[in-house]
Design an enzyme around this catalytic site. Sequence first.
Site, mmCIF file in Angstrom:
data_model
loop_
_atom_site.group_PDB
_atom_site.id
_atom_site.type_symbol
_atom_site.label_atom_id
_atom_site.label_comp_id
_atom_site.label_asym_id
_atom_site.label_seq_id
_atom_site.Cartn_x
_atom_site.Cartn_y
_atom_site.Cartn_z
ATOM 1 N N TYR A 1 -9.227 8.544 10.510
ATOM 2 C CA TYR A 1 -8.795 8.928 11.854
ATOM 3 C C TYR A 1 -9.658 10.025 12.466
ATOM 4 O O TYR A 1 -9.330 10.558 13.523
ATOM 5 C CB TYR A 1 -7.322 9.354 11.830
ATOM 6 C CG TYR A 1 -6.396 8.199 11.557
ATOM 7 C CD1 TYR A 1 -5.934 7.392 12.588
ATOM 8 C CD2 TYR A 1 -6.013 7.884 10.255
ATOM 9 C CE1 TYR A 1 -5.105 6.314 12.341
ATOM 10 C CE2 TYR A 1 -5.184 6.816 9.994
ATOM 11 C CZ TYR A 1 -4.734 6.036 11.046
ATOM 12 O OH TYR A 1 -3.914 4.961 10.787
ATOM 13 N N PHE B 1 2.308 9.718 3.486
ATOM 14 C CA PHE B 1 2.591 9.566 4.910
ATOM 15 C C PHE B 1 3.066 8.172 5.274
ATOM 16 O O PHE B 1 3.630 7.962 6.344
ATOM 17 C CB PHE B 1 1.371 9.942 5.771
ATOM 18 C CG PHE B 1 0.106 9.192 5.432
ATOM 19 C CD1 PHE B 1 -0.137 7.931 5.950
ATOM 20 C CD2 PHE B 1 -0.847 9.769 4.605
ATOM 21 C CE1 PHE B 1 -1.306 7.247 5.651
ATOM 22 C CE2 PHE B 1 -2.025 9.087 4.297
ATOM 23 C CZ PHE B 1 -2.246 7.830 4.812
ATOM 24 N N ASP B 2 2.877 7.192 4.394
ATOM 25 C CA ASP B 2 3.384 5.847 4.685
ATOM 26 C C ASP B 2 3.275 4.984 3.437
ATOM 27 O O ASP B 2 2.386 5.189 2.603
ATOM 28 C CB ASP B 2 2.604 5.204 5.830
ATOM 29 C CG ASP B 2 3.301 3.977 6.406
ATOM 30 O OD1 ASP B 2 4.516 3.819 6.162
ATOM 31 O OD2 ASP B 2 2.648 3.193 7.098
ATOM 32 N N TYR C 1 0.837 -1.195 0.000
ATOM 33 C CA TYR C 1 0.000 0.000 0.000
ATOM 34 C C TYR C 1 0.873 1.246 0.000
ATOM 35 O O TYR C 1 2.031 1.236 0.436
ATOM 36 C CB TYR C 1 -0.905 0.035 1.245
ATOM 37 C CG TYR C 1 -0.123 0.225 2.521
ATOM 38 C CD1 TYR C 1 0.152 1.495 3.012
ATOM 39 C CD2 TYR C 1 0.395 -0.875 3.202
ATOM 40 C CE1 TYR C 1 0.919 1.668 4.159
ATOM 41 C CE2 TYR C 1 1.152 -0.715 4.343
ATOM 42 C CZ TYR C 1 1.406 0.558 4.818
ATOM 43 O OH TYR C 1 2.180 0.716 5.945
ATOM 44 N N PHE D 1 -5.467 5.789 -0.551
ATOM 45 C CA PHE D 1 -4.571 4.632 -0.542
ATOM 46 C C PHE D 1 -4.601 3.941 -1.898
ATOM 47 O O PHE D 1 -5.687 3.727 -2.467
ATOM 48 C CB PHE D 1 -4.992 3.608 0.524
ATOM 49 C CG PHE D 1 -4.667 3.981 1.929
ATOM 50 C CD1 PHE D 1 -3.435 3.692 2.482
ATOM 51 C CD2 PHE D 1 -5.618 4.623 2.712
ATOM 52 C CE1 PHE D 1 -3.133 4.030 3.783
ATOM 53 C CE2 PHE D 1 -5.321 4.973 4.028
ATOM 54 C CZ PHE D 1 -4.085 4.672 4.559
ATOM 55 N N ILE E 1 -8.230 0.729 9.916
ATOM 56 C CA ILE E 1 -9.301 1.714 9.937
ATOM 57 C C ILE E 1 -10.494 1.218 9.126
ATOM 58 O O ILE E 1 -10.383 0.320 8.290
ATOM 59 C CB ILE E 1 -8.822 3.080 9.415
ATOM 60 C CG1 ILE E 1 -8.293 2.959 7.985
ATOM 61 C CG2 ILE E 1 -7.789 3.687 10.354
ATOM 62 C CD1 ILE E 1 -7.955 4.296 7.336
#
Length: 232
Positions: free
Chosen positions: A128, A82-83, A71, A145, A102
């Site tokens: 979030y 962010f990741d 991902y 994503f 999530i």
Amino acid sequence: KISHLCLSPSKMVSLRSAFAFVAVLFVCSLCRADDAGDDEGLVKETIFEPEHCSGAEARRVKTHDMLSMHYTGTLTSDGKKFDSSLDRNQPFDFQIGVGQVIQGWEKGLLGMCIGEKRKLIIPSKLGYGEQGAGEMIPPGASLTFEVELLDIKDGEKPPNVFKQIDANDDKQLSQDEVSGFLKAQAQSAGGAEQVSDDQHNTIVTQIFDHEDKDKDGFISHEEFSGPKHDEL
């Protein structure tokens, strides 16, 4: 690092204990908005689907499956990453339907086929929420994503954690019961020394701040958002 989990995959790898698992399940519930049962606003787009996925016998993701995925997560507003598991060259393995990810992932990955790639645009309420997550994900952020499903394995139905915590079987959880359960799990997993008293107390406080909806000092079976079975 922040990801679709409350803790990053790399942090999760270092916390493979029963205490960590239960604590993460509880703290992850803090990331969900109260109306997370509604998937309004979630966008699912198939980027690539292998030929074998078109057959009636194609294996597709269902609740409680064990998944392995790559991902990349970005902020929808500006595309800032962010990741990404690709940056670590390490797929992320998890079980769907037990609160490890999530709600946007819980809902957006169902029905995927091995080799399929999807783009998920996840509204804040399925991500979030108004809390945000660390410095990388601001409050109220929509997340995008791009995910690739690498493998699916059958997973087991999660344990009835509510019943395990409810030591006196009175159908509600007290702070002492939750605290005692977490301590017992940490002790049995040999991880008690990894969590300070302050960290432990903070986790318990966060659990009750979110789970105890009517603020009566107890978490009922209905209020409890962790793994549970319908029967008491």
